[in-house]
Design a protein around this motif. Structure first.
Motif: not given
Lengths: 246, 210
Positions: A1, A4-5, A8-9, A12, B22-23, B25-26
């Motif tokens: 991962m 950025e991910a 973002l998580l 969120s 969404l997942l 992309y993540l």
């Protein structure tokens, strides 16, 4: 991962947490910053009803399956928030869209408002108009709609670039009040000189809270503001740390 | 039953679809990527049907305007005529030179020049807007706005002896303008995340009855 991910998580998760905490709280609706661009929209709608005319709402030309989908959805939220007022004042807005994916959604939102007021027979799907699939052609077509549609106010809310000045210019020529909410610097620059009130950037997402005053929307706005303060503090902190450590 | 169809079935479709995309992309896991690409592909197909809907909407709106002889009905007539003419090349047999010639002619002699003319018009509408600002709004912000516009425009012109203007222009673009644009984008990104979360948790359902 990727990093950025993860960011973002985390972001969120933080937003969700704040939203849930705020939702659980009882008491009066929170007070939020005032944005005249949205607060004046229902009033303009009322003036239009009194003069037996309509208002024009331009929703932009970005589709629902591209990067700007949520900006377009925020524009649609402006329509949703105004639809009830429009139906109760018997002043159906003329809505123009520049992407066909926005068309059924905008029509459905307007239809639902008529249904809520038990006036489905008065609903006219032709009040929502698909103009053209390219931004420039859309702007030119929307300008023509303003020029010939007998509208008394011009609302601009959605994903636009500098082509929005064609729409705004048509409003100026008819001396219409113009209320706008856009997210890009190019559109903001084009609209600043000609809008009576302009909401810029994330303020577009505050539309529903400002127009309807509903608690759920106000809570989202408060959550957004809290996260913004956190983010700005983090950015300022990192900048300060970098300066101090050389 | 009606409530189930109008409220819950759209949500039941939306929720896993949005989470998978969404997942996807993540976490670029092969299975998720496959599902994500399939869903995006379906969205594109649905969007193509939306274009058909849009075309019917254009015909419906403008035929109505011609029938009622509304203001600007002649423009509606021209638009419908153009729509009909534009439909001719795709209806011709594929691979024929007439088809490709007509397509190219429409592109070269209609779409490109009209697009360029509209793009050029933007400059004049912006200049007009700035001039109007000068007449109607006498605030510090308006004066500052106009000063910056003039400075940036003048700095774009390679005038001899005015090299300082180019430096000022660069300073404005790279520091305050860039900071403002980044702040704007950051705010929009934040608003987008919150709006997306509201959609995913069902707080907002534009796709179904509330």
């Amino acid at each position: 991962m990727e990093v950025e991910a993860i960011v973002l998580l985390l972001l969120s998760g933080l937003v969700l947490m704040i939203l849930l905490i705020l939702r659980g709280k009882k008491g009066p609706a929170p007070s939020v910053r005032q944005l005249p661009a949205f607060q004046k929209m229902p009033r303009e709608m009322e003036y239009a009803a009194e003069s037996g005319t309509a208002v024009h709402i331009a929703l932009g030309s970005r589709s629902l399956y591209e990067d700007d989908a949520l900006v377009s959805l925020a524009g649609l939220q402006v329509l949703t928030s105004l639809a009830d007022a429009a139906v109760s004042f018997s002043a159906p807005p003329i809505v123009t869209v520049g992407d066909p994916t926005l068309l059924p959604l905008a029509q459905d939102m307007l239809r639902r408002a008529y249904e809520r007021h038990n006036r489905l027979e008065a609903y006219n799907p032709a009040n929502v108009r698909f103009i053209a699939p390219t931004p420039l052609a859309y702007a030119a077509g929307a300008a023509q709609t303003i020029a010939t549609g007998g509208v008394t106010a011009n609302f601009i809310a959605g994903a636009f670039e500098s082509e929005v000045s064609l729409i705004a210019n048509s409003g100026i020529r008819r001396d219409l009040p113009q209320l706008s909410a856009v997210t890009t610097p190019a559109a903001a620059g084009a609209l600043y000189p000609v809008s009576d009130h302009l909401a810029v950037g994330e303020e577009l997402y505050a539309a529903a809270a400002q127009i309807t005053g509903e608690r759920r929307y106000l809570l989202s706005l408060v959550a957004q503001d809290v996260i913004r303060v956190v983010l700005v503090s983090a950015i300022a902190g990192v900048a300060l740390f970098s300066i101090l450590t050389g | 039953m009606s409530k189930l169809v109008r409220q819950w079935i759209p949500f039941i479709i939306f929720l896993p679809a949005s989470i998978i995309v969404l997942l996807g992309y993540l976490m670029p896991v092969p299975g998720l990527l496959y599902l994500r690409d399939k869903l995006v592909e379906w969205a594109t197909i649905v969007a193509a049907f939306a274009l058909l809907l849009g075309t019917f909407n254009i015909i419906h709106v403008h035929v109505g305007q011609i029938r009622r002889r509304s203001r600007g009905w002649f423009s509606s007539f021209v638009l419908l005529l153009t729509l009909l003419i534009g439909m001719i090349p795709p209806l011709l047999p594929e691979g024929t030179s007439l088809r490709s010639d007509l397509n190219r002619a429409v592109l070269d002699y209609v779409l490109r020049p009209v697009g360029a003319a509209l793009a050029a018009l933007i400059f004049f509408t912006l200049a007009l807007a700035a001039f109007r600002l000068l007449r109607t709004r006498h605030t510090v912000a308006s004066v500052l706005f106009l000063l910056v516009v003039i400075l940036v425009l003048a700095g774009s012109v390679p005038l001899e002896g005015m090299e300082q203007l180019t430096l000022w222009r660069a300073a404005i673009i790279h520091v305050p303008a860039m900071a403002g644009a980044r702040g704007l984008l950051l705010g929009v990104a934040l608003g987008t995340v919150i709006a997306a979360l509201r959609l995913i948790i069902g707080g907002e359902r534009p796709y179904s009855e509330p």
